[in-house]
Scaffold this motif. Structure first.
Motif, PDB file in Angstrom:
ATOM      1  N   HIS A   9       0.853  -1.200   0.000  1.00 48.05           N
ATOM      2  CA  HIS A   9       0.000   0.000   0.000  1.00 48.05           C
ATOM      3  C   HIS A   9       0.888   1.249   0.000  1.00 48.05           C
ATOM      4  O   HIS A   9       1.422   1.634   1.037  1.00 48.05           O
ATOM      5  CB  HIS A   9      -0.919  -0.022   1.236  1.00 48.05           C
ATOM      6  CG  HIS A   9      -1.987   1.026   1.246  1.00 48.05           C
ATOM      7  ND1 HIS A   9      -3.171   0.860   1.943  1.00 48.05           N
ATOM      8  CD2 HIS A   9      -2.077   2.233   0.655  1.00 48.05           C
ATOM      9  CE1 HIS A   9      -3.933   1.927   1.785  1.00 48.05           C
ATOM     10  NE2 HIS A   9      -3.274   2.784   1.005  1.00 48.05           N
ATOM     11  N   HIS A  42      -4.769   6.590  -5.254  1.00 52.49           N
ATOM     12  CA  HIS A  42      -6.198   6.804  -4.970  1.00 52.49           C
ATOM     13  C   HIS A  42      -7.043   6.911  -6.228  1.00 52.49           C
ATOM     14  O   HIS A  42      -6.704   7.680  -7.140  1.00 52.49           O
ATOM     15  CB  HIS A  42      -6.397   8.135  -4.234  1.00 52.49           C
ATOM     16  CG  HIS A  42      -5.908   8.159  -2.833  1.00 52.49           C
ATOM     17  ND1 HIS A  42      -6.456   7.378  -1.840  1.00 52.49           N
ATOM     18  CD2 HIS A  42      -4.949   8.890  -2.230  1.00 52.49           C
ATOM     19  CE1 HIS A  42      -5.833   7.632  -0.701  1.00 52.49           C
ATOM     20  NE2 HIS A  42      -4.910   8.543  -0.906  1.00 52.49           N
ATOM     21  N   GLU A  82      -5.947   1.971  -5.110  1.00 53.42           N
ATOM     22  CA  GLU A  82      -6.768   2.015  -3.899  1.00 53.42           C
ATOM     23  C   GLU A  82      -8.098   2.606  -4.321  1.00 53.42           C
ATOM     24  O   GLU A  82      -8.202   3.808  -4.579  1.00 53.42           O
ATOM     25  CB  GLU A  82      -6.128   2.850  -2.777  1.00 53.42           C
ATOM     26  CG  GLU A  82      -7.014   2.838  -1.527  1.00 53.42           C
ATOM     27  CD  GLU A  82      -6.470   3.612  -0.331  1.00 53.42           C
ATOM     28  OE1 GLU A  82      -5.413   4.250  -0.446  1.00 53.42           O
ATOM     29  OE2 GLU A  82      -7.138   3.573   0.724  1.00 53.42           O
ATOM     30  N   SER A 108     -11.260   0.385  -0.480  1.00 54.39           N
ATOM     31  CA  SER A 108     -11.272   1.153   0.758  1.00 54.39           C
ATOM     32  C   SER A 108     -12.528   2.000   0.859  1.00 54.39           C
ATOM     33  O   SER A 108     -13.273   2.163  -0.107  1.00 54.39           O
ATOM     34  CB  SER A 108     -10.015   2.012   0.885  1.00 54.39           C
ATOM     35  OG  SER A 108     -10.043   3.066  -0.025  1.00 54.39           O
ATOM     36  N   HIS A 110     -13.396   5.728   2.703  1.00 56.29           N
ATOM     37  CA  HIS A 110     -12.867   6.877   3.459  1.00 56.29           C
ATOM     38  C   HIS A 110     -13.964   7.781   3.993  1.00 56.29           C
ATOM     39  O   HIS A 110     -13.707   8.686   4.775  1.00 56.29           O
ATOM     40  CB  HIS A 110     -11.920   7.707   2.572  1.00 56.29           C
ATOM     41  CG  HIS A 110     -10.690   6.963   2.166  1.00 56.29           C
ATOM     42  ND1 HIS A 110     -10.319   6.777   0.864  1.00 56.29           N
ATOM     43  CD2 HIS A 110      -9.734   6.344   2.909  1.00 56.29           C
ATOM     44  CE1 HIS A 110      -9.196   6.080   0.807  1.00 56.29           C
ATOM     45  NE2 HIS A 110      -8.821   5.802   2.032  1.00 56.29           N
ATOM     46  N   HIS A 153      -7.454  -1.023   5.546  1.00 54.85           N
ATOM     47  CA  HIS A 153      -7.639  -0.327   6.838  1.00 54.85           C
ATOM     48  C   HIS A 153      -9.074  -0.333   7.366  1.00 54.85           C
ATOM     49  O   HIS A 153      -9.731   0.705   7.417  1.00 54.85           O
ATOM     50  CB  HIS A 153      -7.100   1.103   6.761  1.00 54.85           C
ATOM     51  CG  HIS A 153      -7.526   1.958   5.589  1.00 54.85           C
ATOM     52  ND1 HIS A 153      -8.839   2.201   5.260  1.00 54.85           N
ATOM     53  CD2 HIS A 153      -6.797   2.656   4.672  1.00 54.85           C
ATOM     54  CE1 HIS A 153      -8.901   2.995   4.211  1.00 54.85           C
ATOM     55  NE2 HIS A 153      -7.675   3.276   3.828  1.00 54.85           N
ATOM     56  N   ASP A 229       0.932   2.397   3.666  1.00 59.51           N
ATOM     57  CA  ASP A 229       0.136   3.577   3.273  1.00 59.51           C
ATOM     58  C   ASP A 229       1.054   4.808   3.145  1.00 59.51           C
ATOM     59  O   ASP A 229       0.663   5.928   3.495  1.00 59.51           O
ATOM     60  CB  ASP A 229      -0.995   3.838   4.277  1.00 59.51           C
ATOM     61  CG  ASP A 229      -2.252   4.383   3.614  1.00 59.51           C
ATOM     62  OD1 ASP A 229      -2.150   4.895   2.482  1.00 59.51           O
ATOM     63  OD2 ASP A 229      -3.323   4.320   4.235  1.00 59.51           O
TER      64      ASP A 229
HETATM   65 ZN   LIG Z   1      -6.995   4.731   2.427  1.00 60.00          ZN
END
Ligand SMILES: [Zn+2]
Ligand SMILES: [Zn+2]
Length: 269
Positions: A9, A42, A82, A108, A110, A153, A229
């Motif tokens: 990541h 992202h 991601e 993911s 967020h 996460h 990350d």
């Molecule tokens: Zn993230």
């Protein structure tokens, strides 16, 4: 000291919140003696147009190909994404997934629907447990879709609720939700991510913690990816060795990275 360090990541400057080029990340990884890493820039489905993400994907893909040509002999480069909030627009999610060939899809979440990223929230006047219930219901919906390889996460909101705001949230109150989530991941052969970012932040713990890594293993979870990350080159590989030790403690002899969307196992030793 562990061998086989793989960071699943990381973000390059293709992500708007990260600092360094893929080439510089590769150079740094080689210097650090890392076996390989995954680029997981992202793609936030709900910000796809406002962040001009289609152009970023094309540029990032091109940068990755150049870096792979230069560093392919020195390290394993997994080209990933991601992918945030995939349930918010399924047509767009499918389009993003078919745009380029990838090695790895990291799912993911967020933000919850209609809210900003937990990173920006101040939680005034909110019930953190109601937010968490919404968060886990959405994660469960994403898990059921199965369009990804690993789930990132899974205690992301707590990083801010307890890390930045000392709300004293007791995550075990969400154990029923988390149990459902971990069971779906395990039964569908999906990986869980051990995200080490929080270990170098105020909260001082990985996401998720050992309690949930163990539970995932007990439920038959086979695949665990470990990721720093990193949003800058200095922290690429950060916490991976501690993560490997935790994985071992949770009952894993191997951890996983992905190539061509297939799990590859690395022994923890
Ligand atoms: Zn993230
Ligand atoms: Zn990330």
């Amino acid at each position: 000291m562990f061998l086989n360090i793989f960071d699943s990541h990381t973000h390059s400057d293709t992500s708007w919140d990260a600092r360094h080029s893929i080439t510089f990340l590769c150079e740094t990884a080689v210097k650090k003696g890392i076996l390989g890493f995954a680029i997981t820039d992202h793609v936030e489905i709900n910000e796809f147009y406002s962040r001009n993400i289609e152009k970023r994907i094309r540029q990032g893909h091109f940068e990755m190909l150049k870096a792979r040509a230069a560093f392919g002999q020195s390290l394993i480069l997994s080209y990933g994404i991601e992918l945030g909030q995939m349930t918010y627009d399924m047509d767009l999610t499918r389009k993003v997934l078919s745009m380029v060939d990838r090695d790895f899809v990291l799912a993911s979440l967020h933000c919850i629907r209609g809210s900003e990223d937990f990173y920006y929230m101040n939680f005034e006047g909110t019930d953190p447990y109601a937010l968490l219930a919404e968060y886990y219901e959405e994660l469960i919906a994403i898990a059921k879709l199965g369009l990804f390889d690993s789930m990132a996460h899974i205690s992301y909101p707590v990083r801010y609720m307890n890390g930045n705001y000392d709300l004293g949230v007791d995550l075990t109150r969400m154990d029923d939700h988390i149990e459902t989530l971990l069971r779906i991941l395990a039964q569908n052969g999906k990986a869980l991510e051990l995200n080490t970012c929080g270990m170098r932040e105020k909260i001082g713990e990985p996401s998720p913690t050992l309690r949930y890594l163990k539970r995932f293993r007990e439920l038959g979870g086979e695949f665990l990816t470990i990721g720093s990350d990193a949003h800058s080159a200095d922290v690429i590989g950060a916490g991976i060795q501690e993560g490997m030790a935790l994985a071992k403690e949770a009952g894993f002899d191997y951890f996983t990275f992905y190539k061509k969307r297939q799990p590859r196992l690395l022994q923890i030793y």
